[in-house]
Enzyme design. Structure first.
Site, PDB file in Angstrom:
ATOM      1  N   GLU A 160       0.818  -1.204   0.000  1.00  0.00           N
ATOM      2  CA  GLU A 160       0.000   0.000   0.000  1.00  0.00           C
ATOM      3  C   GLU A 160       0.860   1.265   0.000  1.00  0.00           C
ATOM      4  O   GLU A 160       0.546   2.244  -0.686  1.00  0.00           O
ATOM      5  CB  GLU A 160      -0.937   0.009   1.214  1.00  0.00           C
ATOM      6  CG  GLU A 160      -2.009  -1.058   1.199  1.00  0.00           C
ATOM      7  CD  GLU A 160      -3.110  -0.778   0.186  1.00  0.00           C
ATOM      8  OE1 GLU A 160      -3.085   0.297  -0.457  1.00  0.00           O
ATOM      9  OE2 GLU A 160      -3.990  -1.644   0.030  1.00  0.00           O
ATOM     10  N   GLU A 405     -12.334   0.341 -10.730  1.00  0.00           N
ATOM     11  CA  GLU A 405     -11.908  -0.681 -11.689  1.00  0.00           C
ATOM     12  C   GLU A 405     -12.655  -0.655 -13.021  1.00  0.00           C
ATOM     13  O   GLU A 405     -12.049  -0.738 -14.094  1.00  0.00           O
ATOM     14  CB  GLU A 405     -12.019  -2.080 -11.059  1.00  0.00           C
ATOM     15  CG  GLU A 405     -10.957  -2.400 -10.036  1.00  0.00           C
ATOM     16  CD  GLU A 405     -11.257  -1.791  -8.680  1.00  0.00           C
ATOM     17  OE1 GLU A 405     -10.328  -1.707  -7.856  1.00  0.00           O
ATOM     18  OE2 GLU A 405     -12.417  -1.385  -8.444  1.00  0.00           O
ATOM     19  N   THR A 489      -0.799   0.643 -10.246  1.00  0.00           N
ATOM     20  CA  THR A 489      -2.089   0.084  -9.881  1.00  0.00           C
ATOM     21  C   THR A 489      -2.935   1.031  -9.041  1.00  0.00           C
ATOM     22  O   THR A 489      -4.100   0.753  -8.779  1.00  0.00           O
ATOM     23  CB  THR A 489      -1.892  -1.267  -9.147  1.00  0.00           C
ATOM     24  OG1 THR A 489      -3.103  -2.019  -9.201  1.00  0.00           O
ATOM     25  CG2 THR A 489      -1.447  -1.054  -7.722  1.00  0.00           C
TER      26      THR A 489
END
Length: 567
Positions: A160, A405, A489
């Site tokens: 993270e 997403e 990402t």
């Protein structure tokens, strides 16, 4: 006499302004016309250059001329509305949670989910810059320069912290050229680096930022997580390239080197790996999945290849990714909704026939993902779904936490196909967010997409990813062009840097072993979409393959095909 001369001279000058003067002197008239044309051309060309310069704010490159393309008025209006939403989200965070990781809009408080590293600020830097919100960007920059402190007694997730903080800082540096971001990225990178000090180079997934002491999560049985271990390559390779220090790239590529030496023929790795032996875990809970805890490993295999400009030193990343994709496609006859954006991006590296197969598959999966939104009263998708019968589906976990997403996939498909349908789908999703998630003090997720009940958290990735991808969906493709940038990402764009030789931070040549590849097969969207579970063997407690639909993917997609113990 002198006065008479001045008067005569003045009278001559006035004659030049009279039209009859030029009618009697055609040569001078012609010269005057030519001068007029030249002056007009210079003025028009200067205005064109000014307009082009204004467009360069998107990339910060003042020496690169961007051609002016006439834009659709609807796209401009929609982009401005997304920008307005970003301003509302940002200003709400500034008002009620400045310096904290995330905003709780309902209670108007800050929450520190990531050790108090100002996750929303760092996550928002590149979004603010890309949208041209320079005053807000400067405020964030000053906080980073003067208040961002990594010397905290906090056990941070390496994954993270890398994707949000290292990625966010490097992206801000690539866009703005401001070295304060690079210095901060180096600071946090140095604090994370001891996590890779294992016999195999498979990193521990947690580390104390002030004292080191890397370790793995207790709930993982001491193992490392595949996605957590294989989703730092983009950021640390970029950090080595920007600083000129190869140590960051060496660490993360040692992980890939080890995995490549032991890469299975179908390219499918369990999500738990022992960092000491480097072998996949044999525990009963270790599964193979392209969803949570596995997804972004495969995403980064593709994106490191793109980051290196698809050259020979990064060819093995592409080879590993293709093997994994072929392994995925060979698992079942019909493939359900899965990572359409990643497949669209990867399709460009295949020959024409396979490229079209992957792109067609991506289109079908994106259609399914979009329909998850359309199937609920709020028009927002739940976290996961169950399938019943041939075409009936229902929401499983019913919350929506502002995930990006599906919108991310729509951006890729719109840019690769030019089909404006994907823009319409994205606009519908944005309107659903505006209707259901907007509050006077920010945006919130939903506890239930059926009732519209709100939660009390504005996730930092809503500003970093969801709104950024929506903005890009309605921007010209030249804005953060896929030819020049690759997204990590967490949707932080990093500059593509061509890697031409092994000397650019790569210290060891990977041991490549020939591996048999499974047959490539792509099937249409049929009954496979509605199968809730597929098990090898009749005993329900046996290991087997089953479908798990889940939006918890650091990359893209919702339905996961999982191997594990079924209960």
């Amino acid at each position: 006499m002198a006065r008479e001369n001045r008067a005569s001279s003045s009278s001559g000058a006035l004659r030049c302004l009279h039209p009859l003067y030029y009618l009697k002197r055609p040569k001078r008239l012609a010269l005057l016309f030519i001068a007029f044309v030249l002056v007009t051309f210079v003025i028009c060309d200067r205005q064109t250059l000014i307009r082009e310069y204004q467009l360069r704010q998107y990339t910060g490159e003042e020496d690169r001329r961007i051609p002016i393309v006439e834009e659709d008025l609807i796209d401009i209006q929609r982009r401005e509305k997304v920008k307005k939403a970003m301003l509302h989200a940002w200003n709400s965070y500034v008002t009620y949670a400045w310096g904290n990781d995330e905003l709780q809009p309902q209670s108007k408080n800050g929450a520190n989910s990531f050790g108090g590293l100002g996750a929303t600020i760092v996550d928002s830097l590149d979004t603010l810059y890309i949208m041209g919100l320079h005053r807000e960007f400067q405020k964030a920059r000053e906080w980073v320069a003067n208040s961002l402190d990594f010397n905290k007694d906090y056990d941070a997730s390496v994954f993270e912290t890398t994707i949000r903080v290292v990625g966010g800082l490097l992206s801000a540096y690539d866009l703005s050229g401001d070295k304060v971001f690079l210095e901060k990225a180096k600071d946090i990178g140095d604090r994370l680096l001891p996590a890779w000090d294992t016999p195999t180079g498979i990193p521990y997934n947690s580390i104390n930022l002030a004292h080191g002491r890397p370790h793995n999560h207790g709930w993982a049985g001491g193992d490392s997580i595949l996605a957590d271990s294989g989703t730092e390559q983009l950021e640390f390779i970029a950090l080595s390239q920007r600083t000129g220090d190869p140590k960051y790239q060496e660490k993360v590529e040692k992980t890939i080197s080890h995995l490549w030496k032991n890469f299975p023929s179908d390219g499918l790795l369990p999500i738990y790996i022992n960092p000491h032996s480097g072998k996949p875990s044999t525990s009963s809970y270790s599964t193979i999945t392209f969803g949570a805890m596995g997804d972004s490993f495969y995403e980064y295999l593709l994106k490191v290849w793109v980051q290196g400009n698809k050259t020979e030193p990064v060819k093995h990343y592409r080879e590993m990714w293709e093997t994994s994709m072929q392994g995925l496609l060979s698992l079942m006859d019909e493939l359900a909704c899965f990572v359409p954006g990643m497949l669209a991006l990867g399709s460009s590296g295949y020959g024409p026939e396979d490229a079209e197969k992957f792109l067609s598959l991506a289109k079908e999966l994106a259609w399914t993902c979009y329909n998850f939104y359309q199937s609920t009263p709020t028009k927002l998708a739940g976290e996961n779904y169950f399938f019943h019968g041939e075409e009936d589906m229902s929401v499983g976990t019913s919350w929506n936490i502002l995930r990006p997403e599906t919108v991310e996939s729509l951006v890729y498909l719109w840019r690769f196909t030019g089909n404006k349908t994907y823009q319409e789908w994205g606009w519908n999703i944005f309107q659903a967010f505006e209707k259901n998630s907007y509050t006077d003090s920010g945006y919130v997720g939903l506890k239930d997409v059926n009732t519209g009940a709100k939660d009390d958290m504005m996730q930092s990735f809503f500003l970093a990813e969801t709104l950024k991808y929506l903005y890009l969906l309605f921007s010209p493709p030249s804005v953060i062009s896929f030819d020049e940038w690759v997204f990590n990402t967490e949707a932080h764009p990093l500059k593509i840097v061509t890697r031409l030789n092994q000397g650019e931070g790569i210290t060891s040549k990977l041991d490549r072993k020939p591996k048999p590849k499974p047959r490539f097969r792509v099937s249409g969207r049929k009954e496979g979409l509605i199968v809730p579970r597929m098990v090898k063997g009749g005993d329900k407690s046996e290991a087997g393959w089953f479908l798990k639909l889940d939006t918890e993917v650091g990359g893209l997609g919702m339905i996961n095909f999982v191997y594990g113990i079924t209960k």
